[in-house]
Design a protein around this motif. Sequence first.
Motif, short mmCIF file in Angstrom:
data_model
loop_
_atom_site.label_atom_id
_atom_site.label_comp_id
_atom_site.label_asym_id
_atom_site.label_seq_id
_atom_site.Cartn_x
_atom_site.Cartn_y
_atom_site.Cartn_z
N TYR A 56 0.81 -1.23 0.00
CA TYR A 56 0.00 0.00 0.00
C TYR A 56 0.84 1.27 0.00
O TYR A 56 0.31 2.36 -0.23
CB TYR A 56 -0.96 0.00 1.20
N PHE A 63 -5.94 -1.69 -7.45
CA PHE A 63 -7.38 -1.83 -7.63
C PHE A 63 -7.74 -1.96 -9.11
O PHE A 63 -7.06 -1.43 -9.98
CB PHE A 63 -8.12 -0.60 -7.08
N THR A 71 -12.83 -3.92 -5.48
CA THR A 71 -13.67 -3.69 -4.31
C THR A 71 -15.01 -3.17 -4.81
O THR A 71 -15.14 -2.78 -5.98
CB THR A 71 -13.02 -2.64 -3.38
N PRO A 73 -16.74 -0.36 -4.58
CA PRO A 73 -16.84 0.91 -5.32
C PRO A 73 -16.15 0.86 -6.68
O PRO A 73 -16.48 1.66 -7.57
CB PRO A 73 -16.15 1.93 -4.40
N GLU A 74 -15.21 -0.07 -6.84
CA GLU A 74 -14.54 -0.19 -8.15
C GLU A 74 -15.43 -0.98 -9.12
O GLU A 74 -15.30 -0.83 -10.33
CB GLU A 74 -13.20 -0.92 -8.01
N GLU A 101 -13.73 9.43 5.51
CA GLU A 101 -13.47 8.10 4.94
C GLU A 101 -12.07 7.64 5.35
O GLU A 101 -11.08 8.34 5.14
CB GLU A 101 -13.60 8.10 3.41
N GLY A 103 -9.06 5.03 4.72
CA GLY A 103 -8.56 4.09 3.70
C GLY A 103 -9.33 4.22 2.40
O GLY A 103 -10.06 3.31 2.00
N ALA A 104 -9.16 5.35 1.71
CA ALA A 104 -10.02 5.66 0.56
C ALA A 104 -9.56 5.05 -0.76
O ALA A 104 -10.17 5.33 -1.80
CB ALA A 104 -10.16 7.17 0.43
N GLY A 105 -8.53 4.24 -0.76
CA GLY A 105 -8.13 3.51 -1.96
C GLY A 105 -7.85 4.43 -3.13
O GLY A 105 -7.05 5.37 -3.04
N SER A 134 -1.48 5.49 3.49
CA SER A 134 -0.56 5.45 2.34
C SER A 134 -0.43 6.82 1.68
O SER A 134 -1.41 7.36 1.13
CB SER A 134 -1.08 4.43 1.32
N GLU A 174 -13.34 -2.14 3.37
CA GLU A 174 -12.19 -3.03 3.22
C GLU A 174 -10.91 -2.43 3.82
O GLU A 174 -9.86 -2.45 3.19
CB GLU A 174 -11.96 -3.40 1.75
N TRP A 244 -8.09 -0.25 16.94
CA TRP A 244 -8.53 0.49 15.73
C TRP A 244 -9.97 0.95 15.94
O TRP A 244 -10.33 2.10 15.68
CB TRP A 244 -8.40 -0.41 14.51
C1 LIG Z 1 -8.16 -2.85 0.51
S1 LIG Z 1 -7.86 -1.15 0.37
C2 LIG Z 1 -9.52 -0.56 0.22
C3 LIG Z 1 -9.61 0.74 -0.50
C4 LIG Z 1 -10.99 1.38 -0.67
N1 LIG Z 1 -11.65 1.62 0.59
C5 LIG Z 1 -11.86 0.54 -1.58
O1 LIG Z 1 -12.86 -0.01 -1.10
O2 LIG Z 1 -11.56 0.44 -2.77
C6 LIG Z 1 -7.34 -0.66 1.98
C7 LIG Z 1 -7.14 0.83 2.14
O3 LIG Z 1 -6.97 1.11 3.53
C8 LIG Z 1 -5.81 1.90 3.73
N2 LIG Z 1 -5.37 1.61 5.11
C9 LIG Z 1 -4.92 0.44 5.62
N3 LIG Z 1 -4.69 0.54 6.95
C10 LIG Z 1 -5.04 1.79 7.30
C11 LIG Z 1 -5.08 2.52 8.53
N4 LIG Z 1 -4.67 1.94 9.67
N5 LIG Z 1 -5.49 3.80 8.51
C12 LIG Z 1 -5.89 4.39 7.37
N6 LIG Z 1 -5.89 3.76 6.17
C13 LIG Z 1 -5.48 2.48 6.13
C14 LIG Z 1 -4.89 1.48 2.59
O4 LIG Z 1 -3.88 2.41 2.33
C15 LIG Z 1 -5.94 1.40 1.45
O5 LIG Z 1 -6.26 2.66 0.95
#
Ligand SMILES: C[S@@+](CC[C@H](N)C(=O)[O-])C[C@H]1O[C@@H](n2cnc3c(N)ncnc32)[C@H](O)[C@@H]1O
Length: 396
Positions: A56, A63, A71, A73-74, A101, A103-105, A134, A174, A244
Amino acid sequence: MQHPQTLSLPKPDAESAAHSECVAEFIRDRIHDAGGQISFAEYMHHCLYAPGLGYYSAGSAKFGGAGDFVTAPEISSLFGTILARQCAEVLTQLEAPAILEIGAGSGRLAAGILKELADSGALPEQGYKILDISADLRERQESFLRRDAPELLNRVEWLDALPEGFSGVVIANEVLDALPVERFIRREQGIAQVCVVTDGDGFGLVESKAPGMLVAAVESIEAFLGQSLPNDYASEVCVAAPQWTADICGTLRDGVAFLFDYGTSRREYFAADRSGGWLRCHFRHHAHDNPLILQGIQDLTSWVDFTTIAAAAVDNALDIAGFVTQARFLIGGGLDKYFADFAELSTDAQLRLSAEIKLLTLPAEMGENFKCLGISRGNLRPPSAFEFGDRTTTLG
Ligand SMILES: C[S@@+](CC[C@H](N)C(=O)[O-])C[C@H]1O[C@@H](n2cnc3c(N)ncnc32)[C@H](O)[C@@H]1O
């Protein structure tokens, strides 16, 4: 030493293979520094989040079609549209709210939600905040929003930490499955921690005496189940998940958090016939179970024990707004409205929409395995997507 089965996977291109070798080298150094072994959770953390190197943290596609997995939304903008309407139900009950939001991917969900809220005149007064671990993805989110919703970019703010006294809606799709997990084996003489060691040019797994926090976590699972796990039972536990969740609860002064992920109740997660655990690896749309290869260029992920998340929320004085499958969430959130003009669409558009809805809702696709847990604080009407098919009682 155990070696997970290696399946025939697509070969990484030369650049990805070279990047993976750098990540492997970084992990070898960490193992060396630690005296010969590291916990599986630390290994997973480095694979996903090593600065500038991890899956990440570095710049691979991840994605969509060119990446490793898709995922919700994709897959379809419907996910964001329906979720936006659920957000609006909460936002209208609050003063000066925002959306946060985690972890917005790629940024696609943020763009979809903002566009839907703008169209219905329901943009949150305090804007849309994004917190992502990230730095690389933050940049990509900004450029996606600049392309896809330029008129709404000024509503978005990237945060470096959770805000204090947040009022509004928190979304995490996710994210929980991307938190590193410990792997353990229940042996007759106690609980063993699975650790990672170097093995020639590669890596291997060994068993080690489990530290107190892992023993406590497994014993509390056994206390919940009312019996010990069977001897030689192997699984995972996400020791970071309660904290978390507590952090999200700590940030939410009033509002609702929608936590989407593949996962299940603790009873099903640790069912006697589920020895082996729930960790999966994703590389170029191939799912497999060997985490010891393709370091930094494949996704490592584990199903979520939603009982842990719900219990942590309740311990932090939040209410459970609902726990439903993704299919139920989307249907309860008004999916049928999108069929109203189905007959007027072109054949291509009909086929596309049908395929998207099938992927999002069919039990064998994302419909049943993916769940949404809603947790809330304040005197709020529960979002309508939780009205039918609530499974909260399965979490106890
Ligand atoms: C599997 S991806 C999902 C991305 C998006 N939410 C989607 O559904 O397409 C996981 C996302 O969570 C972020 N992430 C992972 N651990 C995190 C944390 N502790 N705090 C914030 N973001 C985090 C990653 O950088 C990535 O953007």
